[in-house]
Structure formats: C-alpha cells, structure tokens
Scaffold this active site. Structure first.
Site: not given
Length: 426
Positions: A141, A236, A264
């Site tokens: 994702y 990623d 994050k």
C-alpha cells in the site's frame, strides 16, 4: 462524553464516524475506543480505560506519546510561527539533517503525507525517465493515489475492496502488478514492458499486508533489473524509515534506491512526508526542472521542528534500536512458544520494531496471497481479547504492530500474558 456516545454522534458528521477507514474497527467488529490522551507507552480513552499502546499512531510515535523534547520543540516554534507558506530556516535544518545523515539522500522535497510523497516520487520517476509504466506489488500500500489502488494492502484488504470506486480504468492502465518476493515475475514483466517502465515502487519491508520483509535476493534483483533497463528503484520507507533502523531498511539490506519516500516518524507525529534521492533526479523538480509538484503547507515550521527533534534523538541514541531488537526478539520468541504450547497456528513476521501475528496454518507468509489466507475471524477474537486485557494493537490482521522507546520488558511480559490467555477464544 463516553466512547460509544462520541462514536455514534460522529457517524452523523463523518462517513462511518471516522476520518480514516481502519479506525472504524469494522473488521473486528467493535465500537472503537475514543482516545483522549497519551503518555509514553500508554493511551487513555474517554471512558478512562488505560491501554499499553502497540499502534503508536500507526508508527510515528516511536519516541512514545508526548515526548518532552518533541513537545518543547512544538511549543517553542509555535510561539513565533504556525504557518507562512514561505521559506524558513527550520525546513533547511531538517532537510540538511536528513541529507547529511542518510547516505542515499542528496536532495529532498518536503510534503505533507506518505501518499503525497509516493505519488510525487512516481511522477518524478516518469518525468525523469520519460516513460509511463510503473511496477508495484500486490499487497503493498503506497497511499490512496489512483495509480496505486490496485491490489493494495492495509485498509483495502480489511474492507475487502479489490481496488476503489472512483478510480477510472485509465488511471491504472500504466500500473503493472507483480508478486512480492517473486523476482522471476518481475523479470518477465521487464521482458515484455521494459522499455516503458519508469520505476519499481516497493516497500522493502512491507507493512500493509501485515509485516512481510523483502527477501534479500528479491530486493537486490530489483536493483539489478532497474540498472539493466534504466528504470528507477523507489523504496517506499514511509513505515520502515527511521524505524527498522535509523537509516531505514535500505541500510539493513545494503541496497541504494534512486528515490526514497518517507513520512510518519520524520514529522514527530505531525502530518509530514518527504521524498528524496540522487541530485540529478531531484533537480528535475520545479522550479529547477519540468516536473511540477507543489504544496502550500509543505515544510510547515511546527512540523519541521517536531521532526528535527525526533530524528536527532533517534540518531544520537543508537541504544534505542538495540533495545528494539532485544524487546522485539523477546516478544517474537514468546509468542512462538505460546503458539507451540497451545497448538495455535500462527506465523510471526518481524523486522526490528515492527511485527505481525498471522493466524494461518501455512509455515510462512511471504506475499499477498499468503496473507489473504489468514483467518480474520480468529484475528477479530484475538483483537477483542487483547483490548480487554489492556493491550492496544491495530484492528486489522493486515496492519503492523509497533514498539516505541518507552516500551519495557514489563510491557512485553503483559503482552505475552495476554496472548497466553487467548486459548478460550478459539
């Protein structure tokens, strides 16, 4: 106002009562606790319940909730700056700090989320290579950008949605899906489409179909294929960056991607993201180059201050990562022993301070197909049991469980005690 009342009223004003689908606890199914505050390793809901937090705001609270240094950085900065939409010294400080402490980042562009980072990285790769197609992996994702919502992981898996409504077929016609940890599959794709593949985007440690580390030969093979076909390799590291190691999973594997995406942790818990890499690639971005990407709130001074305080603390305290490995190993071995003693079929995947428990009879979970075989009914019972025991984990079989620096051996013991009493639910 109590948990249930707040959640029910929220449904009147927010779709499903939430601003992000997985928060709805739809797959568990329970009404979610409404969180009021957090301190260190603990969070507290509106009913006054205390939980040991292993979600950590889905990863970024690596220093624990309301770390004093991060809070002080936010307070200090907010007294003079909230937002300008203009250049500030603090964005230079954070950019310089990342570029000088991470070997594979020569230039960086700040954005506001992981989705923004990954979608911008793909646009940059297409602009740099003048090619159209990208390869992504089933179960990985990379945010809710249209090009990525094909066999995505995380909430899409939890919701049972094969993609997403509202995504035109034309948006995904240049997205090619490969099987994670299957290098031969990728080789075959390159043989067919290699001259038009701009980039591979991959989570080196997948965290959105549950935690599934990439196999070293697989990831090194991706690097070799990209070199051979003059495509770009995008790592990623939105989840794994600064978590599995300060320098990310790429430092553990010894692989140099062309572009890295981050988010994050780098914002200290505030909305933040970034993508960076080789200078010759990054200089294709406007205003230097033809690839346009902009963000009014990018490089927000309060976010930059929180991020700088976080990254400095992580970089200057290598013992944090030593302790993560110690606690993570204890937790992993403890769960394995319990599963053997009670004949519960589980697979535990871990990389440093992130891990997953898969309820499956398979001997390993190495890709999307394996993850989808997991028994989500058992997981729902497990989740409810853990919550009742004061252990807060992600409400999805396909999300990661995280450690933060405030977790202690006592917290790990309590986690294992809770797992050990799960037998009655099966």
């Amino acid at each position: 106002m109590r948990n249930d009342k707040i959640f029910e009223e929220s449904k009147l004003y927010m779709p499903g009562g939430v601003n992000s689908p997985v928060r709805a606890f739809k797959d568990v199914p329970l009404n979610p606790p409404v969180i009021k505050k957090g301190r260190g390793a603990y969070i507290y809901d509106e009913d006054g319940n205390e939980y040991i937090d292993f979600v950590c705001s889905w990863g970024p609270m690596i220093l624990g909730h309301c770390d004093e240094d991060v809070v002080n950085a936010i307070k200090y900065t907010s007294e003079n700056a909230i937002s300008f939409g203009a250049t500030t010294e603090i964005e230079l400080e954070l950019s310089k700090y990342i570029c000088t402490t991470l070997e594979n980042i020569e230039m960086i562009r700040m954005v506001n989320s992981g989705t923004e980072a990954t979608m911008s990285a793909v646009k940059l790769a297409r602009g740099y290579t003048k090619r159209n197609k990208i390869i992504k992996f089933a179960g990985c994702y990379h945010g809710h950008f249209d090009d990525f919502l094909v066999e995505a992981g995380s909430g899409v898996m939890t919701e049972g949605i094969p993609g997403s409504a509202g995504v035109p077929k034309d948006s995904i016609k240049n997205t090619i899906i490969a099987e994670y940890n299957n290098l031969e599959d990728v080789k075959n794709i390159f043989k067919k489409y290699g001259s038009d593949i701009a980039a591979i985007i991959v989570e080196p440690v997948a965290g959105n179909m549950g935690v599934i580390p990439g196999k070293i030969d697989f990831l090194k093979g991706l690097r070799k294929l990209c070199d051979e076909y003059k495509s770009l390799l995008i790592f990623d590291e939105v989840m794994s960056g600064f978590r599995v190691a300060y320098k990310g999973a790429q430092s553990l594997y010894g692989i140099k991607p062309d572009i890295t995406t981050m988010a994050k942790i780098m914002g200290g818990g505030l909305p933040c993201g970034a993508y960076g890499g080789r200078k010759d690639i990054m200089e294709k971005l406007s205003p230097l180059g033809p690839v346009y990407q902009a963000g009014t709130m990018s490089g927000n001074p309060i976010v930059m201050a929180a991020g700088l305080a976080t990254l400095k603390k992580l970089n200057e305290n290598s013992e944090y990562y030593v302790n993560f490995e110690k606690l993570g190993k204890k937790l992993e071995q403890g769960i394995r022993q319990i599963s053997e003693d009670k004949s519960i079929s589980m697979v535990i995947n871990r990389c440093g301070a992130m891990f997953s428990i898969f309820f499956t009879s398979d001997s390993e979970v190495k890709n999307y197909k394996d993850a989808r075989k997991c028994d989500t009914t058992i997981f729902a019972k497990f989740f409810q049991h853990m919550l009742e025991q004061g252990i807060y984990i992600a409400p999805s079989q396909f999300e990661a469980i995280f450690l933060n620096v405030k977790h202690t051996e006592e917290h790990i013991d309590k986690f294992l005690q809770a797992v050990n009493t799960f037998e009655a639910f099966i």
